[in-house]
Design a protein around this motif. Structure first.
Motif, mmCIF file in Angstrom:
data_model
loop_
_atom_site.group_PDB
_atom_site.id
_atom_site.type_symbol
_atom_site.label_atom_id
_atom_site.label_comp_id
_atom_site.label_asym_id
_atom_site.label_seq_id
_atom_site.Cartn_x
_atom_site.Cartn_y
_atom_site.Cartn_z
ATOM 1 N N GLY A 165 31.955 91.705 7.185
ATOM 2 C CA GLY A 165 31.754 90.308 6.812
ATOM 3 C C GLY A 165 32.707 89.392 7.556
ATOM 4 O O GLY A 165 32.322 88.303 8.008
ATOM 5 N N THR B 299 31.671 89.420 11.563
ATOM 6 C CA THR B 299 30.402 88.756 11.836
ATOM 7 C C THR B 299 30.519 87.258 11.583
ATOM 8 O O THR B 299 29.933 86.447 12.304
ATOM 9 N N HIS B 300 31.282 86.866 10.581
ATOM 10 C CA HIS B 300 31.503 85.439 10.333
ATOM 11 C C HIS B 300 32.356 84.824 11.450
ATOM 12 O O HIS B 300 32.081 83.704 11.919
ATOM 13 N N GLY C 232 29.499 83.358 13.273
ATOM 14 C CA GLY C 232 29.405 82.134 12.493
ATOM 15 C C GLY C 232 28.723 82.310 11.166
ATOM 16 O O GLY C 232 28.545 81.364 10.403
ATOM 17 N N THR C 233 28.325 83.547 10.848
ATOM 18 C CA THR C 233 27.688 83.802 9.559
ATOM 19 C C THR C 233 27.967 85.232 9.149
ATOM 20 O O THR C 233 28.088 86.117 10.014
ATOM 21 N N ALA C 234 28.102 85.486 7.870
ATOM 22 C CA ALA C 234 28.311 86.854 7.390
ATOM 23 C C ALA C 234 27.042 87.656 7.554
ATOM 24 O O ALA C 234 25.934 87.131 7.394
ATOM 25 N N SER D 187 25.817 90.201 2.150
ATOM 26 C CA SER D 187 26.724 90.092 1.028
ATOM 27 C C SER D 187 27.666 91.294 1.008
ATOM 28 O O SER D 187 27.206 92.442 0.998
#
Length: 334
Positions: free
Chosen positions: A162, A165-166, A170-172, A175
């Motif tokens: 998480g 990738t974030h 720029g995004t997770a 979840s």
């Protein structure tokens, strides 16, 4: 069984004896068979497409066989004295991904080749292969170390994946809780299955079947490789230059990370360092793809497929190096 299957004196049934011999043979030549499976998948694209739906089950089966194969007392020792496992996990799941991701980011790969960049980020954020303990067994390396490292790296993967990738996309990816539950169920299910088998068959019997268990692992390993080749043959025919470039990139990353990690952990002993190096150089992209629902671009899927080439070919080529690493060191050697 009666008739031709009966064996006077309670001996092994002929069919079962032949099967056991075949599995032992596969276990002895596992790295060669694993390498051959890549070419089987390329030569028989229909078989690759047929096997693709069973990839998830194969991953669980390989991990369960690894739990069967491992020395449980050795595994417990690594968790009661966790220094090496902790250091390996920090390197595998935090330091190495940060360094490689920064190189890709500042090189502008994301702008030039966004689909490939996405897959590269998934690769660097992924934990080790579920088949890593099986490969360690085939190479004569420390299965307990590899399995302990795999368990811990998979446990922290939801958080680290998480994070990276974030950071780089720029995004997770998914979840962290959902990914964590999914990974925990895979490990717990495989461990429980192995415990049930060991409880029914007995520890002594399981230990006597080491080569046959390796043979079953080879069959699972081959099934995964063949399935992963789905669609690659068509790309080789239509876009040979693209396939060649992606293959070179996959080999460079695998060999580079294996070499650098082995050098970093050399003070722990060359056999342990090599085992950790192989985990760093071969990542479980399939697990990360599952978290995306396999919704990736065509070039991303192609890179995932060709990234299996070093995973399956290098263990056979590295057997002499593994024998050297596990050889008792001479005076003055580590």
């Amino acid at each position: 069984y009666q008739g031709r299957h009966a064996q006077p004196g309670g001996g092994v049934l002929p069919d079962m004896k032949a099967l056991a011999a075949a599995l032992s043979l596969a276990g002895r030549h596992g790295t060669l068979l694993a390498a051959a499976s890549i070419f089987i998948g390329l030569a028989l694209p229909e078989l690759a497409a047929l096997l693709k739906p069973v990839l998830g089950a194969v991953i669980v089966a390989m991990l369960m066989l690894a739990f069967l194969r491992v020395d449980l007392s050795a595994l417990r020792r690594y968790f009661t004295r966790p220094g090496l496992i902790a250091a390996a996990t920090v390197w595998l799941m935090l330091v190495a991904p940060a360094l490689i991701g920064a190189i890709f980011f500042y090189a502008g790969v994301g702008h030039a080749l966004p689909g490939l960049y996405f897959m590269l980020v998934l690769q660097l954020a992924a934990p080790g292969l579920m088949s890593a303990p099986a490969v360690a067994a085939l190479l004569g390396l420390d299965v307990a170390l590899t399995l302990a490292g795999l368990i811990v790296s998979v446990a922290v993967a939801p958080v680290s994946a998480g994070l990276f990738t974030h950071l780089f996309l720029g995004t997770a990816l998914a979840s962290p809780l959902a990914l964590g539950v999914h990974l925990a169920l895979i490990i717990a299910g495989a461990a429980l299955g192995a415990a049930v088998i060991r409880g029914i068959a007995g520890g002594a019997f399981i230990e006597a079947q080491a080569q046959r268990i390796d043979g079953l692992s080879v069959l699972m390993f081959m099934t995964f490789a063949i399935a992963a080749m789905d669609g690659v043959t068509a790309h080789i025919v239509n876009e040979p230059m693209l396939v060649g470039k992606l293959t070179l990139l996959a080999f460079a990353l695998s060999l580079g990370m294996t070499a650098v990690t082995t050098l970093v952990f050399w003070p722990a002993g060359r056999a342990r360092a090599f085992a950790i190096g192989l985990m760093a150089g071969n990542r479980n992209m399939g697990l990360m793809l599952a978290a995306t629902g396999f919704a990736v671009s065509d070039v991303a899927w192609l890179y995932f497929a060709v990234a299996q080439f070093p995973i399956y070919l290098l263990p056979h080529l590295m057997r002499p190096l593994a024998r050297w690493a596990t050889r008792a060191p001479a005076s003055g050697e580590r």
